[in-house]
Design an enzyme around this catalytic site. Structure first.
Site, short mmCIF file in Angstrom:
data_model
loop_
_atom_site.label_atom_id
_atom_site.label_comp_id
_atom_site.label_asym_id
_atom_site.label_seq_id
_atom_site.Cartn_x
_atom_site.Cartn_y
_atom_site.Cartn_z
N GLY A 102 48.33 -39.80 106.55
CA GLY A 102 48.18 -41.21 106.19
C GLY A 102 49.48 -42.01 106.28
CE1 TYR B 120 44.69 -45.61 94.05
CE2 TYR B 120 43.96 -47.89 94.20
CZ TYR B 120 44.70 -46.84 94.69
OH TYR B 120 45.50 -47.01 95.81
CB THR C 293 55.79 -38.27 97.15
OG1 THR C 293 55.26 -39.61 97.05
CG2 THR C 293 57.08 -38.19 96.36
N GLY C 294 53.91 -37.08 99.56
CA GLY C 294 52.63 -37.18 100.29
C GLY C 294 52.85 -37.57 101.75
N1 LIG Z 1 44.86 -46.54 102.42
C1 LIG Z 1 44.82 -47.70 101.80
O1 LIG Z 1 44.04 -48.60 102.14
C2 LIG Z 1 45.75 -47.95 100.64
C3 LIG Z 1 45.68 -49.21 100.00
C4 LIG Z 1 46.52 -49.45 98.92
C5 LIG Z 1 47.40 -48.47 98.49
N2 LIG Z 1 47.43 -47.25 99.11
C6 LIG Z 1 48.36 -46.25 98.59
O2 LIG Z 1 49.08 -45.67 99.67
C7 LIG Z 1 49.53 -44.35 99.30
C8 LIG Z 1 49.25 -43.39 100.45
O3 LIG Z 1 47.84 -43.26 100.60
P1 LIG Z 1 47.12 -43.00 101.99
O4 LIG Z 1 46.26 -44.16 102.24
O5 LIG Z 1 48.09 -42.57 103.01
O6 LIG Z 1 46.16 -41.79 101.56
P2 LIG Z 1 45.99 -40.28 102.07
O7 LIG Z 1 45.84 -40.26 103.54
O8 LIG Z 1 44.92 -39.70 101.22
O9 LIG Z 1 47.39 -39.62 101.68
C9 LIG Z 1 47.71 -39.37 100.34
C10 LIG Z 1 48.84 -38.37 100.28
O10 LIG Z 1 49.11 -38.10 98.90
C11 LIG Z 1 49.14 -36.68 98.74
N3 LIG Z 1 48.81 -36.25 97.39
C12 LIG Z 1 47.66 -36.43 96.69
N4 LIG Z 1 47.74 -35.80 95.51
C13 LIG Z 1 48.96 -35.23 95.44
C14 LIG Z 1 49.62 -34.42 94.49
N5 LIG Z 1 49.04 -34.04 93.36
N6 LIG Z 1 50.89 -34.01 94.75
C15 LIG Z 1 51.49 -34.35 95.90
N7 LIG Z 1 50.91 -35.08 96.86
C16 LIG Z 1 49.65 -35.51 96.63
C17 LIG Z 1 48.12 -36.17 99.73
O11 LIG Z 1 48.32 -34.76 99.96
P3 LIG Z 1 47.12 -33.82 100.53
O12 LIG Z 1 47.06 -34.07 102.00
O13 LIG Z 1 47.57 -32.45 100.16
O14 LIG Z 1 45.87 -34.23 99.84
C18 LIG Z 1 48.48 -37.03 100.94
O15 LIG Z 1 49.60 -36.51 101.59
C19 LIG Z 1 48.79 -44.01 98.00
O16 LIG Z 1 49.66 -44.16 96.92
C20 LIG Z 1 47.68 -45.07 97.94
O17 LIG Z 1 47.29 -45.33 96.61
C21 LIG Z 1 46.64 -46.98 100.19
#
Ligand SMILES: NC(=O)c1ccc[n+]([C@@H]2O[C@H](COP(=O)([O-])OP(=O)(O)OC[C@H]3O[C@@H](n4cnc5c(N)ncnc54)[C@H](OP(=O)(O)O)[C@@H]3O)[C@@H](O)[C@H]2O)c1
EC number: 1.1.1.300
Length: 332
Positions: A50, A213, A45-46
């Site tokens: 990222g 969150y 998913t997503g």
């Molecule tokens: N980055 C960090 O430092 C960090 C730290 C701890 C945990 N995480 C976790 O890692 C995971 C990935 O995050 P990331 O850092 O890669 O962030 P990101 O670059 O913002 O990617 C998030 C992804 O989730 C998708 N998404 C958001 N809302 C959605 C919805 N309603 N339905 C389907 N897809 C949706 C986004 O799609 P769109 O492109 O369409 O918006 C994007 O593909 C998340 O669960 C986050 O909480 C990240």
């Protein structure tokens, strides 16, 4: 020049060299052997940006059929095109699972803020996909202003926990019939600051975006542990991870003053993980033979880590499971 000044200059130079080496040598990215995931189907998913995109890239390289579950198909097709060019540099269609090369990429629409979208994707999966070997619950929303999902849930709880809760439950049959299979859940260390407030799961009485969150990520861990308990003996495993601090678009709702932005960019470039580094634990849990049969555990940097007692509370996990079932309409 005094000794102190010379020492300071040397220390600064050493720091710059260390950072440059860390950035340009990709030291924290391990290379698993190509073909490890051949014949396996993975839903992420997503996956259009990222961590999800980086996870998709590596699993594609390892030979998997990767299904990108994304809410915006145009953005997802664009990302898929780039991934194909990166992973299959010869261009053209994916070589396919029997070619000895990379796997296949497929885009499917999935908006986790809409239970009907989750149901449609699952229906499509059950009709079209003969197997599902790995489900990676990766998509997430971080500290958005107060918003509700299509079904009236607070956005962070609704997308991060409830959307994935329904998705996983509706795909359990397919995962079981494909066993041994795996579920990988992307949580966060920030779970430590959350609490499950059963009286106000939708944050209608008060909303704190950071707390919500954290709560959604705590819910995700409790969900993983309860699911692992329910899946005992099925050969379907489920593990949860934190990726560390990663330079992605996750902070899109966080306002950084214009003047501070260059400094923030510099610090994040220097000290945050790249998406490829951050995706390592997801890739490890999805593919490594080392974690065959391991379930209900919490990982960071590809190693098991301890959880706080509140994330291991079985009675809270069971209550949350029961309430979540009612909220997403599995139980009326
Ligand atoms: N980055 C960090 O430092 C960090 C730290 C701890 C945990 N995480 C976790 O890692 C995971 C990935 O995050 P990331 O850092 O890669 O962030 P990101 O670059 O913002 O990617 C998030 C992804 O989730 C998708 N998404 C958001 N809302 C959605 C919805 N309603 N339905 C389907 N897809 C949706 C986004 O799609 P769109 O492109 O369409 O918006 C994007 O593909 C998340 O669960 C986050 O909480 C990240």
């Amino acid at each position: 020049m005094s000794v102190a000044t010379a020492a300071a200059i040397l220390a600064a130079l050493g720091g710059v060299l260390w950072l440059a080496a860390r950035r340009f040598m990709g030291s924290n990215v391990q290379r698993l052997h190509q073909g490890l995931m051949r014949g396996k189907t993975v839903l992420i998913t997503g996956a259009n940006r990222g961590l999800g995109r980086a996870t998709a890239a590596e699993l594609l390289r390892l030979g998997a059929r990767v299904i990108m579950g994304c809410r915006d198909c145009e953005r997802a097709e664009e990302a898929a095109g780039q991934l194909r060019r990166e992973v299959c540099p010869a261009g053209g269609p994916d070589p396919g699972p029997n070619s000895g090369g990379a796997g296949e990429l497929v885009v499917k629409e999935l908006d986790l803020a809409s239970l009907s979208s989750v149901r449609s994707l699952c229906q499509e999966m059950l009709q079209e996909e003969p197997r599902l070997d790995v489900l990676i619950n990766n998509a997430g929303v971080f500290q958005c202003p107060y918003m509700k999902t299509e079904d009236g849930f607070e956005m962070q709880f609704g997308v991060n926990h409830l959307g994935h809760f329904l998705l996983t439950n509706l795909l359990l049959g397919l995962l079981k019939s494909s066993a041994p299979s795996r579920i990988v859940v992307v949580s966060s260390k920030l779970y430590k600051y959350g609490d499950i407030n059963f009286e106000d799961l939708n944050s209608e009485q008060s909303y704190n975006k950071s707390f919500c969150y954290s709560r959604s990520k705590l819910a995700y861990i409790l969900f993983t542990r309860e699911l692992a308990r329910r899946l005992e003996g099925t050969n379907v495993t489920v593990n949860v991870l934190h990726p560390g601090i990663v330079r992605t678009n996750l902070g899109r709702h966080v306002h950084i003053p214009l003047l501070v932005r260059p400094l923030f960019n510099l610090v994040s470039w220097a000290f945050f993980k790249t998406p490829e580094e951050g995706a390592q634990t997801s890739i490890y849990l999805a593919s490594s033979p080392e974690v065959e049969g391991v379930s209900g555990r919490y990982f960071g940097d590809c190693k098991e880590e301890e959880l706080l007692p509140k994330a291991m509370d079985e009675s809270v996990a069971r209550k949350l499971w029961d309430i979540s079932e009612v909220m997403v309409g599995i139980l009326k």
